[in-house]
Write an enzyme that holds these catalytic residues in place. Structure first.
Site, PDB file in Angstrom:
ATOM      1  CE  LYS A  62      16.312  35.940 -21.699  1.00  0.00           C
ATOM      2  NZ  LYS A  62      15.969  37.380 -21.780  1.00  0.00           N
TER       3      LYS A  62
ATOM      4  NE  ARG B 135      17.167  42.554 -26.428  1.00  0.00           N
ATOM      5  CZ  ARG B 135      17.340  43.295 -25.332  1.00  0.00           C
ATOM      6  NH1 ARG B 135      18.412  44.053 -25.210  1.00  0.00           N
ATOM      7  NH2 ARG B 135      16.452  43.283 -24.366  1.00  0.00           N
TER       8      ARG B 135
ATOM      9  CE  LYS C 295      39.510   8.798 -20.674  1.00  0.00           C
ATOM     10  NZ  LYS C 295      39.193   7.911 -21.791  1.00  0.00           N
TER      11      LYS C 295
END
Ligand code: UD1
Ligand code: MG
Length: 446
Positions: free
Chosen positions: A26, A19, A335
């Site tokens: 997941k 899903r 950075k």
């Protein structure tokens, strides 16, 4: 060490997670920038677990790699025949283990170490503990209690009668017991149920038949939240963010509008830091006491020392190191650069692969040209140097301490300390030229 103090965990992560509609397994989807599986690993470790087995499906290499990188063992469940079958698959990875084990789900990222610790305590006292929660509905397994309130059994929603479904005490899925006994019970499970699965939830009833009275630990409902969809992932993120915000405020961090500040699982913030609304903090950020993070700033992989002011609208990228009382202002990007104490870059600037000395002043529009399309090069700016607005610093290049660059310069050679460098076209003026130009153009229009 006595056997009784040894604790292990089995984390089930072999489900399909269809899903989520994602190529990423997941349990590797992130909550507060940490995979859900990482939250479960951290929570069981927080409850004193020293050995963890993650149960994965065949071919789930990304989950296996992550689990192994976190110091967990991995067991493969060859087919997904249910949670009881999955727990049983972990036995191969714990052949010599003697102690209590907790079974947890890899897609339940919100269970706290305290709840796992209560489950272990319950198991130590009675021989088995399961975690439950109270809720208004949902397709959860229901905890059936005997007339005297003791545990009787768990019935899965799909197998439950309407009366059983109306019970508000639900199974969270977490179970703790002596490892050898647990594997004994999982070996006795059958799949004679609505889903033809081997249910872990049948284990407590088997324990009861063996004379154990399982302890039911009731946890807050949010700790039982399982993530099956993107919507549930977002719900877990909301809860985790609220926890992080509450924790930092309790530790003395000022959040004017906490619901608009987003934190990472590993964020470190000292007391008396003030964070204005709409700030996003990605992984790897440390903020020292008294620093102020102004609105709409995005920070990642950055260390900010005490008293620094960041933003509004600042972007700190990995390797940004901002010294004490330094200022990084609006539309400034930093950075892989060190900005020493008291230095200022307040407007519209890019400082990449640079070392800026103490109290240097970086004018608006300064750009370190750090990349030629192939390699990166560093810029060094000495203490107290003054970089005029709109200076381009073509790296590798050094500006000495106390030096000044004229506004609009393109600096391609090193500048000695205390020198002025001017590297721009020389200005000339043509008297009356503009007026004459306008008149000619107006004439042409007629
Ligand atoms: C489970 C419980 C239910 C509880 C609910 C709480 C069982 C039988 N039911 O139901 O009582 O209310 O959780 O959320 O345990 N998994 C495997 N291998 C399998 C099957 C599942 O590793 O063969 C893993 C899944 O990846 C997941 C976990 O086990 O992490 C739970 O499985 P899931 O299918 O979500 O169980 P539920 O039906 O939600
Ligand atoms: Mg589930």
């Amino acid at each position: 060490m006595s056997a009784i103090t040894r604790k292990a965990a089995i984390i089930l992560a072999a489900g399909q997670g269809t899903r989520m509609k994602s190529a990423l397994p997941k349990v590797l989807h992130k909550v507060a920038h940490l995979p859900m599986l990482g939250h479960v690993i951290a929570a069981v470790r927080g409850a004193g677990v020293s050995r963890i087995v993650v149960v994965v499906a065949p071919g789930a290499d990304a989950v296996r790699d992550y689990a192994e990188a976190q110091g967990c063992a991995v067991a493969v469940q060859d087919r997904q025949l249910g949670t009881g079958h999955a727990a049983r698959a972990a036995q191969q990875a714990l052949p010599d283990f003697d102690g209590d084990v907790v079974v947890a789900f890899g897609d339940n990222p919100l269970t706290t170490p305290g709840t796992f610790a209560r489950a272990f305590d319950g198991a130590a006292k009675t021989g088995m503990a399961l975690v439950a929660f109270r809720t208004g509905g949902g397709a959860y397994g229901r905890v059936i209690q005997a007339a005297d309130g003791s545990f009787e059994r768990i019935v899965e929603y799909k197998d439950a009668t309407p009366a059983e479904r109306s019970i508000d005490l639900c199974n969270a899925g977490i179970l703790a017991a002596d490892a050898r006994r647990l594997f004994g019970w999982t070996a006795r499970l059958t799949n004679a149920n609505a889903q033809q699965e081997y249910y872990l939830t049948d284990v407590p009833a088997l324990a009861r038949a063996d004379g154990i009275s399982p302890a039911v630990i009731v946890a807050p409902e949010e700790e039982a939240l399982g993530v099956n969809s993107r919507g549930e992932l977002a719900a877990a993120e909301r809860i985790m963010q609220d926890r992080l915000r509450a924790r930092f405020m309790a530790e003395g961090v000022g959040l004017v509008a906490p619901e608009t500040v987003f934190l990472s699982h590993d964020t470190v913030i000292e007391p008396d830091v003030e964070i204005e609304p709409f700030v996003v903090i990605a992984p790897g950020v440390t903020i020292g006491s008294g620093a102020r993070i102004r609105s709409h700033s995005h920070l990642e992989g950055a260390e900010i020392a005490a008293g620094a002011i960041i933003g509004p609208f600042a972007r700190l990228r990995p390797g940004a190191w901002i010294g004490e009382n330094a200022h990084i202002g609006n539309f400034v990007e930093v950075k892989n650069a060190t900005i020493a104490a008291g230095a200022k870059a307040n407007h519209l600037t890019y400082l990449g692969d640079a070392d800026v000395g103490p109290k240097a002043n970086i004018g608006a529009g300064t750009i370190t040209c750090n990349y030629d399309g192939f390699t990166k090069a560093r810029t060094e700016i000495g203490a107290g140097a003054f970089i005029g607005s709109d200076t381009a610093l073509v790296a590798p290049v050094k500006v000495g301490a106390g030096a000044i660059t004229a506004a609009g310069s393109v600096i391609t050679r090193d500048v000695p300390a205390d020198a002025l460098a001017i590297a721009r076209g020389t200005q000339s003026e043509k008297p009356g030229w503009a007026k004459a130009f306008r008149e000619r153009k107006q004439q042409e229009k007629k």
